[in-house]
Design a protein around this motif. Structure first.
Motif, PDB file in Angstrom:
ATOM      1  N   SER A   1       0.829  -1.210   0.000  1.00 16.83           N
ATOM      2  CA  SER A   1       0.000   0.000   0.000  1.00 16.83           C
ATOM      3  C   SER A   1       0.862   1.257   0.000  1.00 16.83           C
ATOM      4  O   SER A   1       0.509   2.248  -0.646  1.00 16.83           O
ATOM      5  CB  SER A   1      -0.950  -0.007   1.198  1.00 16.83           C
ATOM      6  OG  SER A   1      -0.247  -0.088   2.419  1.00 16.83           O
ATOM      7  N   LYS A   2       2.000   1.215   0.684  1.00 14.08           N
ATOM      8  CA  LYS A   2       2.894   2.376   0.707  1.00 14.08           C
ATOM      9  C   LYS A   2       3.404   2.706  -0.687  1.00 14.08           C
ATOM     10  O   LYS A   2       3.328   3.856  -1.144  1.00 14.08           O
ATOM     11  CB  LYS A   2       4.082   2.111   1.646  1.00 14.08           C
ATOM     12  CG  LYS A   2       5.104   3.251   1.693  1.00 14.08           C
ATOM     13  CD  LYS A   2       6.230   2.935   2.672  1.00 14.08           C
ATOM     14  CE  LYS A   2       7.114   1.816   2.165  1.00 14.08           C
ATOM     15  NZ  LYS A   2       8.290   1.589   3.055  1.00 14.08           N
TER      16      LYS A   2
ATOM     17  N   VAL B   1       0.543   3.900  -3.104  1.00 16.31           N
ATOM     18  CA  VAL B   1       0.200   5.325  -2.961  1.00 16.31           C
ATOM     19  C   VAL B   1       1.190   6.175  -3.751  1.00 16.31           C
ATOM     20  O   VAL B   1       0.797   7.098  -4.478  1.00 16.31           O
ATOM     21  CB  VAL B   1       0.183   5.734  -1.477  1.00 16.31           C
ATOM     22  CG1 VAL B   1       0.099   7.259  -1.338  1.00 16.31           C
ATOM     23  CG2 VAL B   1      -0.987   5.070  -0.760  1.00 16.31           C
TER      24      VAL B   1
ATOM     25  N   SER C   1       0.379   8.304  -7.601  1.00 13.65           N
ATOM     26  CA  SER C   1       0.306   9.748  -7.348  1.00 13.65           C
ATOM     27  C   SER C   1       1.140  10.543  -8.325  1.00 13.65           C
ATOM     28  O   SER C   1       1.666  11.606  -7.988  1.00 13.65           O
ATOM     29  CB  SER C   1       0.759  10.049  -5.910  1.00 13.65           C
ATOM     30  OG  SER C   1      -0.040   9.376  -4.970  1.00 13.65           O
TER      31      SER C   1
ATOM     32  N   GLN D   1      -6.479   8.299  -2.033  1.00 10.77           N
ATOM     33  CA  GLN D   1      -6.697   8.628  -0.620  1.00 10.77           C
ATOM     34  C   GLN D   1      -7.245   7.422   0.138  1.00 10.77           C
ATOM     35  O   GLN D   1      -6.877   7.184   1.294  1.00 10.77           O
ATOM     36  CB  GLN D   1      -7.650   9.817  -0.493  1.00 10.77           C
ATOM     37  CG  GLN D   1      -7.064  11.152  -0.936  1.00 10.77           C
ATOM     38  CD  GLN D   1      -6.921  11.277  -2.447  1.00 10.77           C
ATOM     39  OE1 GLN D   1      -7.644  10.608  -3.200  1.00 10.77           O
ATOM     40  NE2 GLN D   1      -5.984  12.112  -2.896  1.00 10.77           N
TER      41      GLN D   1
ATOM     42  N   ASN E   1      -4.354   5.226   0.790  1.00 11.75           N
ATOM     43  CA  ASN E   1      -3.492   5.816   1.810  1.00 11.75           C
ATOM     44  C   ASN E   1      -4.091   5.635   3.206  1.00 11.75           C
ATOM     45  O   ASN E   1      -3.352   5.376   4.175  1.00 11.75           O
ATOM     46  CB  ASN E   1      -3.266   7.296   1.526  1.00 11.75           C
ATOM     47  CG  ASN E   1      -2.107   7.859   2.324  1.00 11.75           C
ATOM     48  OD1 ASN E   1      -1.110   7.177   2.561  1.00 11.75           O
ATOM     49  ND2 ASN E   1      -2.233   9.100   2.748  1.00 11.75           N
ATOM     50  N   ARG E   2      -5.408   5.747   3.320  1.00 12.01           N
ATOM     51  CA  ARG E   2      -6.051   5.516   4.617  1.00 12.01           C
ATOM     52  C   ARG E   2      -5.865   4.063   5.055  1.00 12.01           C
ATOM     53  O   ARG E   2      -5.621   3.779   6.235  1.00 12.01           O
ATOM     54  CB  ARG E   2      -7.541   5.867   4.540  1.00 12.01           C
ATOM     55  CG  ARG E   2      -7.820   7.369   4.602  1.00 12.01           C
ATOM     56  CD  ARG E   2      -9.305   7.642   4.782  1.00 12.01           C
ATOM     57  NE  ARG E   2     -10.029   7.412   3.543  1.00 12.01           N
ATOM     58  CZ  ARG E   2     -10.227   8.347   2.612  1.00 12.01           C
ATOM     59  NH1 ARG E   2      -9.751   9.583   2.795  1.00 12.01           N
ATOM     60  NH2 ARG E   2     -10.906   8.075   1.516  1.00 12.01           N
TER      61      ARG E   2
ATOM     62  N   ARG F   1      -3.315   2.197   4.204  1.00 15.55           N
ATOM     63  CA  ARG F   1      -1.904   2.102   4.601  1.00 15.55           C
ATOM     64  C   ARG F   1      -1.723   2.538   6.049  1.00 15.55           C
ATOM     65  O   ARG F   1      -1.031   1.874   6.838  1.00 15.55           O
ATOM     66  CB  ARG F   1      -1.050   2.970   3.684  1.00 15.55           C
ATOM     67  CG  ARG F   1       0.428   2.996   4.055  1.00 15.55           C
ATOM     68  CD  ARG F   1       1.181   4.034   3.235  1.00 15.55           C
ATOM     69  NE  ARG F   1       0.752   5.392   3.531  1.00 15.55           N
ATOM     70  CZ  ARG F   1       1.201   6.104   4.567  1.00 15.55           C
ATOM     71  NH1 ARG F   1       2.072   5.562   5.413  1.00 15.55           N
ATOM     72  NH2 ARG F   1       0.774   7.336   4.759  1.00 15.55           N
ATOM     73  N   LYS F   2      -2.343   3.646   6.426  1.00 15.09           N
ATOM     74  CA  LYS F   2      -2.224   4.150   7.794  1.00 15.09           C
ATOM     75  C   LYS F   2      -2.896   3.208   8.792  1.00 15.09           C
ATOM     76  O   LYS F   2      -2.389   2.996   9.908  1.00 15.09           O
ATOM     77  CB  LYS F   2      -2.839   5.543   7.879  1.00 15.09           C
ATOM     78  CG  LYS F   2      -2.072   6.603   7.094  1.00 15.09           C
ATOM     79  CD  LYS F   2      -2.757   7.961   7.178  1.00 15.09           C
ATOM     80  CE  LYS F   2      -1.980   9.021   6.405  1.00 15.09           C
ATOM     81  NZ  LYS F   2      -2.652  10.347   6.448  1.00 15.09           N
TER      82      LYS F   2
END
Length: 287
Positions: free
Chosen positions: A182-183, A186, A190, A263, A266-267, A269-270
């Protein structure tokens, strides 16, 4: 092991450079010197599968299955370089790359985390598939149009093979693989926010050679890629949207989640990062 099955699948659809390329259909009136120069640059760029394979084999010494698959990937990627060079040798020999120009893009890549590298090249295959499809539309000479179509189809199949290894990695490593994929996903989805084309051949890989530590920086014309994309084949926002869409679609399938936007990815990933941090905090420290 995935290698035996992937070998059979890719062997069954492999094209023959003599039989499947319509060499006799060449139309000299539809090939400009400008176009021939771009073919040369792509031929050299494809030659960079050599140092990439050396990197993969070095960094995956504990994974004989994936390392064996490199025999297929390396063969087919070098064949891409070869068919582009063959085209030039037949029809514009003055533009054919020299051995020195080819050797210039063979240099050592620094060791990198295998999971991140796998995802990086998966995204690279998706992007290259779309670049070559766009290039085929830009060209009007029928032989090179067919060559770029063949190459684009190979890149799509390579991406599918990498995806199989990514699924295997998630089954083995769980969240470690999820956060790595996922990192990088992203980052690679992008491109609209960056000033450079996001592809493995355009990323820095050896700080001791900086700034000449990207494949593109070591080409006879280091600036050609942006010009090719922006001015020549016109790889515009619509094409870029197709790349992002394919990355997000495949990440959705891989993670069993729905990612409509970068996005969303990215969510995720977090979220995975927080889960890993919480699990680490629960592990008692040794006295």
């Amino acid at each position: 092991m995935l290698y035996p099955e992937l070998f059979k699948q890719l062997e069954a659809v492999r094209w023959d450079m003599e039989k499947d390329i319509p060499w006799s259909s060449f139309d000299a009136s539809k090939l400009s010197d400008e176009q021939a120069q771009t073919i040369k640059m792509n031929a050299i760029t494809e030659w960079a599968a050599l140092p990439a394979t050396e990197m993969f084999l070095r960094d995956n010494k504990d994974d004989s299955d994936f390392s064996a698959f490199m025999s297929i990937w390396f063969f087919e990627e070098q064949k891409h370089s070869l068919v582009l060079m063959e085209y030039l040798k037949r029809f514009r020999p003055e533009f054919a790359p020299t051995e020195e120009e080819l050797h210039e893009v063979r240099f050592e890549f620094e060791p990198a985390p295998p999971l991140e590298t796998l995802m990086l090249h998966f995204c690279g295959e998706i992007r290259l598939n779309h670049w070559y499809r766009c290039a085929s539309e830009w060209h009007t000479e029928p032989v090179i149009k067919q060559i770029y179509t063949q190459l684009s189809q190979d890149e799509a199949r390579h991406g599918g093979a990498y995806l199989r290894y990514m699924k295997r990695a998630i089954n083995k490593s769980g969240n470690e693989a999820n956060v790595a994929f996922s990192k990088v996903g992203v980052l690679m989805a992008s491109a609209r926010r960056t000033s450079q084309a996001l592809h493995p051949t355009n990323l820095h890989v050896n700080k001791n050679l900086f700034p000449r530590d990207t494949i593109q920086s070591r080409l006879p014309d280091p600036q050609w890629l942006d010009h090719w994309l922006d001015t020549q084949i016109k790889f515009d926002a619509e094409w870029e949207g197709k790349v992002v869409g394919r990355i997000l679609h495949n990440m959705s399938l891989l993670m069993n989640r729905s990612f409509k936007t970068v996005q969303d990815l990215n969510r995720f990933r977090k979220e995975i990062g927080r889960e890993i941090a919480a699990d680490t905090a629960l592990v008692p420290s040794s006295a």
